[in-house]
Design an enzyme around this catalytic site. Sequence first.
Site, mmCIF file in Angstrom:
data_model
loop_
_atom_site.group_PDB
_atom_site.id
_atom_site.type_symbol
_atom_site.label_atom_id
_atom_site.label_comp_id
_atom_site.label_asym_id
_atom_site.label_seq_id
_atom_site.Cartn_x
_atom_site.Cartn_y
_atom_site.Cartn_z
ATOM 1 N N CYS A 120 0.869 -1.108 0.069
ATOM 2 C CA CYS A 120 -0.421 0.282 -0.017
ATOM 3 C C CYS A 120 0.843 1.490 -0.289
ATOM 4 O O CYS A 120 0.212 1.891 -0.195
ATOM 5 C CB CYS A 120 -0.806 -0.138 0.962
ATOM 6 S SG CYS A 120 -2.118 -1.879 1.284
ATOM 7 N N HIS A 253 -1.804 7.286 4.121
ATOM 8 C CA HIS A 253 -2.761 6.108 3.974
ATOM 9 C C HIS A 253 -4.366 5.841 4.062
ATOM 10 O O HIS A 253 -4.641 5.919 5.641
ATOM 11 C CB HIS A 253 -2.026 5.278 4.059
ATOM 12 C CG HIS A 253 -2.733 3.596 3.526
ATOM 13 N ND1 HIS A 253 -3.458 3.541 1.976
ATOM 14 C CD2 HIS A 253 -2.471 2.617 4.098
ATOM 15 C CE1 HIS A 253 -3.222 2.421 2.162
ATOM 16 N NE2 HIS A 253 -3.244 1.945 2.862
ATOM 17 N N ASN A 283 -10.153 0.615 2.181
ATOM 18 C CA ASN A 283 -8.697 0.535 1.789
ATOM 19 C C ASN A 283 -7.717 -0.085 -0.018
ATOM 20 O O ASN A 283 -8.094 -1.237 -0.269
ATOM 21 C CB ASN A 283 -7.909 -0.548 2.713
ATOM 22 C CG ASN A 283 -6.087 0.283 2.092
ATOM 23 O OD1 ASN A 283 -5.950 0.152 1.650
ATOM 24 N ND2 ASN A 283 -5.652 -0.513 3.622
HETATM 25 C C1 LIG Z 1 -8.641 -5.701 11.109
HETATM 26 C C2 LIG Z 1 -8.823 -4.930 12.432
HETATM 27 C C3 LIG Z 1 -10.075 -3.766 11.686
HETATM 28 C C4 LIG Z 1 -9.345 -5.458 13.762
HETATM 29 O O1 LIG Z 1 -10.050 -5.119 14.563
HETATM 30 P P1 LIG Z 1 -9.960 -5.203 15.322
HETATM 31 O O2 LIG Z 1 -10.037 -4.079 16.045
HETATM 32 O O3 LIG Z 1 -8.346 -5.512 16.271
HETATM 33 O O4 LIG Z 1 -10.459 -6.833 16.170
HETATM 34 P P2 LIG Z 1 -9.992 -7.789 16.441
HETATM 35 O O5 LIG Z 1 -8.981 -8.478 15.340
HETATM 36 O O6 LIG Z 1 -9.261 -7.623 17.723
HETATM 37 O O7 LIG Z 1 -10.949 -8.740 16.776
HETATM 38 C C5 LIG Z 1 -12.552 -8.568 17.399
HETATM 39 C C6 LIG Z 1 -13.230 -10.145 17.269
HETATM 40 O O8 LIG Z 1 -14.076 -9.192 16.370
HETATM 41 C C7 LIG Z 1 -14.011 -10.491 14.644
HETATM 42 N N1 LIG Z 1 -13.729 -9.455 14.112
HETATM 43 C C8 LIG Z 1 -12.839 -9.577 13.261
HETATM 44 N N2 LIG Z 1 -13.528 -9.404 11.661
HETATM 45 C C9 LIG Z 1 -14.989 -8.652 12.009
HETATM 46 C C10 LIG Z 1 -15.626 -8.693 11.178
HETATM 47 N N3 LIG Z 1 -15.642 -8.524 9.811
HETATM 48 N N4 LIG Z 1 -17.433 -8.987 11.652
HETATM 49 C C11 LIG Z 1 -17.015 -9.105 12.519
HETATM 50 N N5 LIG Z 1 -16.475 -9.161 13.600
HETATM 51 C C12 LIG Z 1 -14.716 -9.799 12.976
HETATM 52 C C13 LIG Z 1 -13.167 -11.303 15.592
HETATM 53 O O9 LIG Z 1 -13.577 -12.559 15.582
HETATM 54 C C14 LIG Z 1 -12.787 -10.707 17.391
HETATM 55 O O10 LIG Z 1 -14.149 -11.533 17.687
HETATM 56 P P3 LIG Z 1 -13.510 -12.381 19.752
HETATM 57 O O11 LIG Z 1 -13.318 -11.272 20.125
HETATM 58 O O12 LIG Z 1 -14.677 -13.418 19.460
HETATM 59 O O13 LIG Z 1 -12.256 -13.392 19.181
HETATM 60 C C15 LIG Z 1 -8.051 -3.839 12.657
HETATM 61 O O14 LIG Z 1 -7.171 -4.550 13.533
HETATM 62 C C16 LIG Z 1 -7.276 -4.004 11.857
HETATM 63 O O15 LIG Z 1 -7.440 -2.618 10.984
HETATM 64 N N6 LIG Z 1 -5.680 -3.587 11.471
HETATM 65 C C17 LIG Z 1 -5.105 -3.446 10.177
HETATM 66 C C18 LIG Z 1 -5.068 -3.586 8.958
HETATM 67 C C19 LIG Z 1 -5.136 -2.259 7.846
HETATM 68 O O16 LIG Z 1 -5.449 -1.275 7.797
HETATM 69 N N7 LIG Z 1 -4.256 -4.032 7.068
HETATM 70 C C20 LIG Z 1 -3.544 -3.471 6.274
HETATM 71 C C21 LIG Z 1 -2.825 -2.062 5.471
HETATM 72 S S1 LIG Z 1 -2.619 -1.354 4.453
#
Ligand SMILES: CC(C)(COP(=O)(O)OP(=O)(O)OC[C@H]1O[C@@H](n2cnc3c(N)ncnc32)[C@H](O)[C@@H]1OP(=O)(O)O)[C@@H](O)C(=O)NCCC(=O)NCCS
Length: 333
Positions: A120, A253, A283
């Site tokens: 990205c 970004h 994204n």
């Molecule tokens: C992916 C992201 C949105 C997850 O958010 P988070 O607040 O960290 O959420 P978690 O991974 O802790 O998950 C929390 C819960 O939601 C659940 N969950 C994950 N994705 C889900 C979705 N799409 N819908 C509903 N629930 C979801 C998980 O299973 C977890 O459940 P649990 O507590 O029962 O285990 C976040 O980590 C993120 O944005 N990371 C960066 C990713 C990124 O930017 N990538 C590209 C970079 S260029």
Amino acid sequence: MIATAKQNLEVSITGLGVKVPDRVVTNDELSQYVDTSDEWIIERTGIRERRIAAPEEALSDLALPAARDALAQAGLEGKDIDLIIVATVTPDMAFPSTAALVADAIGATEAAAYDLSAGCTGFMYALAQGYGMLAGGLSQRTLVIGGDVLSKILDWTDRSTVVLFGDGAGAVILEAAPEKGFLGFELGADGAGGVHLWLPGSGSRRFDEPEKYVKMNGREVFKFATRVLVQSAEDLLAKCQVSIDDVDLYVPHQANVRIIDHATRKLGVPSERVVINVDRYGNTSSGSIPLALADAAADGRLRAGALVLMTGMGAGLTWGSALMRWTLAGVPQ
Ligand SMILES: CC(C)(COP(=O)(O)OP(=O)(O)OC[C@H]1O[C@@H](n2cnc3c(N)ncnc32)[C@H](O)[C@@H]1OP(=O)(O)O)[C@@H](O)C(=O)NCCC(=O)NCCS
């Protein structure tokens, strides 16, 4: 890598164009495919909808109209371009490069053309390369394109990735400018963290269990992103001897509104100076920063003379910032 621009070699953006696919996919539509909800996606990411390419659409189908609009704004034709860099992880195919296909389509018969892979962060890397080629005298007019159709490499049954990404592309023309354009760049990479956002089996390395789709450790990428967005910007501002208070427009970004909010708070940028469009596009990887620039031009915040700070981060893991004085007046077509 970090450097300030040379005083006697002024390079700027003279044209900007963007393109997203027509099809809008809302969070509600996604919740028909995976176990998720509009509420969860908005709360955790700030994303409401994204654009998704049609089955027959490839990167060059987005890159081309973006490039044509950028050329038109710069008052140039394809034949005037002598270098094309396409930043992407989703080229039309491994080879020929999408840049070569674009060169052919716009009639840039004298241009060198290649693709660049920096996740990205690709658009930031490509801008720095374009700057370097112009400043070094190898190019007179460079077309830099950042774009991805990540929807093609997502597992549409994996809720942890499919809710985050969208498709889009942007293009800019770089030329020598009578007044200051780019002030400096900071770029970096940490291959040790690459496993947190990767596509094992997509190249020449054999894996016992190759993947067809993006694999991501969201929490690790979140931690990385919040750290480097702040660090890269602070390092570049310090190197250029510019205070954050002097930055008119901050273009991070567009990965997750929580990541943007964190960086904005830590850097101390007032919210009215921050460009956010992740709610409408998700994204879009290398398309993210040019799409945000176009939105800021359309809402009047990206005006000639504005000091613009851009920072990207992504797979690699990579990160990069550019600081520039915007020299272009008007809105892209
Ligand atoms: C992916 C992201 C949105 C997850 O958010 P988070 O607040 O960290 O959420 P978690 O991974 O802790 O998950 C929390 C819960 O939601 C659940 N969950 C994950 N994705 C889900 C979705 N799409 N819908 C509903 N629930 C979801 C998980 O299973 C977890 O459940 P649990 O507590 O029962 O285990 C976040 O980590 C993120 O944005 N990371 C960066 C990713 C990124 O930017 N990538 C590209 C970079 S260029």
